[in-house]
Write an enzyme that holds these catalytic residues in place. Structure first.
Site, mmCIF file in Angstrom:
data_model
loop_
_atom_site.group_PDB
_atom_site.id
_atom_site.type_symbol
_atom_site.label_atom_id
_atom_site.label_comp_id
_atom_site.label_asym_id
_atom_site.label_seq_id
_atom_site.Cartn_x
_atom_site.Cartn_y
_atom_site.Cartn_z
ATOM 1 N N ASP A 1 13.222 -11.466 93.636
ATOM 2 C CA ASP A 1 13.699 -10.972 92.307
ATOM 3 C C ASP A 1 15.058 -11.231 91.879
ATOM 4 O O ASP A 1 15.984 -11.332 92.589
ATOM 5 C CB ASP A 1 13.384 -9.294 92.219
ATOM 6 N N GLU B 1 15.109 -5.736 95.153
ATOM 7 C CA GLU B 1 16.519 -5.489 95.381
ATOM 8 C C GLU B 1 17.411 -5.303 94.109
ATOM 9 O O GLU B 1 18.300 -4.434 94.258
ATOM 10 C CB GLU B 1 17.104 -6.762 96.406
#
Length: 378
Positions: free
Chosen positions: A68, A133
């Site tokens: 991500d 994250e």
């Protein structure tokens, strides 16, 4: 160079704004399965994760990272489309190029080359990849570690691909991180008309001396690996919107980045004691975002430093500075953890970039770590 660059570009084209993965992990697992990795998809809520492992026994080296990325901000302010990888003047532009799709590409290429040269290597290689994250980090690495613990698996050495470098590739290795403790402080007074302060109790006025005491407090002096603990205020909010009203409460957002010289329980207790000393009517909502961790000099650090020196010719600085990473979840399991990645100057910014020439060199560093840990070769 072309393989690492091509793979990084493929990942950048996938618009994986947190918590979306947008097919990045499917691409990674396809390549890992071709190398003989067993891949397990682990989806928790809207978050995609996977665990991959090659080898049957012996110690394991795990590459950890995230697919991500943060939002691009105004796309029209980028010089090139943020999800269209563009090479210009030796730089690769695109969201995630440095944080951390360049590292993911380098990890995969490192494994491809290592397995091609050592198909029957001793020990094991693992991948722990998440798409949570850059977000709340609730359904990502933490949940994968729960899965590993429940299945009786543990990590010996972990290389996190966060962009650790400062001015040149490999000039800094993160061998730890400070802890992060956040708080929302609410101080209550008595709302009233601003012309009649004797009939009200202004919480802003009451707060200021206490806030000064908190921000000037020496929480610790740090140690050989960590700077002194820092307490910073990020937001103060109060008022009704009218200019003639004394507010009834004030809210303060603050954060501690703390060393191993102090613990979160002590920080909470000392903070509340200072507030009580100033006679405030207050409450605090605490949030522990991560404990500090430190990987002392040993097997993993020696392999990492030697690999960087072989590729770059320079000895890296060991540092615990910077923000948090998922290493904070992995280290408490007993694993040795380091963070090694590209230059971090443009991460989370417009026109994020990575040096094209650094991508294959990063793959060489990761490959060197594998050789030194699994083959015990110098």
């Amino acid at each position: 160079m072309e393989r690492t660059l091509e793979l990084c570009c493929e990942l950048i084209r996938r618009q994986s704004v947190t918590p979306e993965d947008a097919g990045c992990q499917a691409l990674m697992m396809q390549k890992l399965r071709a190398l003989g990795f067993n891949c397990t998809e682990l989806t928790f809520s809207e978050v995609s994760n996977f665990w991959a492992e090659r080898g049957d026994e012996g110690p394991i080296v795990v590459f950890a990272g995230h697919t991500d990325v943060v939002p691009t901000g105004p796309a029209e302010r980028w010089d090139t489309p943020p999800f269209e990888p563009t090479v210009k003047n030796g730089l690769l532009f695109g969201r995630g190029s440095a944080d951390m799709k360049g590292s993911l590409a380098a990890m995969l290429v490192a494994c491809e080359e290592f397995v091609a040269e050592h198909p029957d290597h001793p020990g094991r290689i693992g991948f722990l990849i998440t798409s949570d994250e850059e977000g709340p980090a609730v359904n990502g690495t933490v949940k994968v570690l729960d899965y590993l613990r429940e299945s009786g698996q543990s990590i010996d050495w972990c290389v996190v691909g966060e962009p650790s470098s400062s001015a040149a590739l490999g000039d800094v290795v993160r061998n730890g991180r400070r802890g992060s403790l956040g708080g929302v402080l609410t101080v209550r007074g008595l709302q009233g008309h601003i012309a009649y302060p004797h009939l009200a109790d202004n919480p802003i006025h009451r707060l200021l001396p206490a806030l000064h005491a908190l921000t000037t407090e020496l929480w610790d002096e740090g140690n050989d690996f960590f700077p002194p603990t820092s307490m910073q205020v990020s937001n103060i909010n109060s008022g009704t919107g009218a200019t003639n009203v004394i507010p009834g409460e004030v809210q303060v957002l603050f954060n501690f980045r703390f060393s191993t010289a102090v613990n979160d329980s002590e920080l909470r207790q000392r903070t509340e004691s200072i507030l009580q000393t100033h006679g405030l009517n207050f409450s605090i909502e605490w949030q522990l975002n991560g404990q500090p961790f430190l990987t002392s000099p040993g097997t993993l650090l020696e392999a990492t430093v030697a690999s960087i020196m072989e590729v770059t010719g320079c000895e890296p600085e060991l540092s615990t500075a910077g923000g948090t990473s998922d290493g904070r979840f992995i280290a408490p399991t007993g694993a040795q953890v380091v963070e090694v990645g590209p230059i971090n100057a443009t991460i989370h910014k417009l026109n994020e970039e990575v040096l094209v020439a650094d991508l294959p060199r990063l793959a060489d560093i990761y490959k060197g770590i594998l050789k030194r840990l699994l083959l015990k070769s110098v």
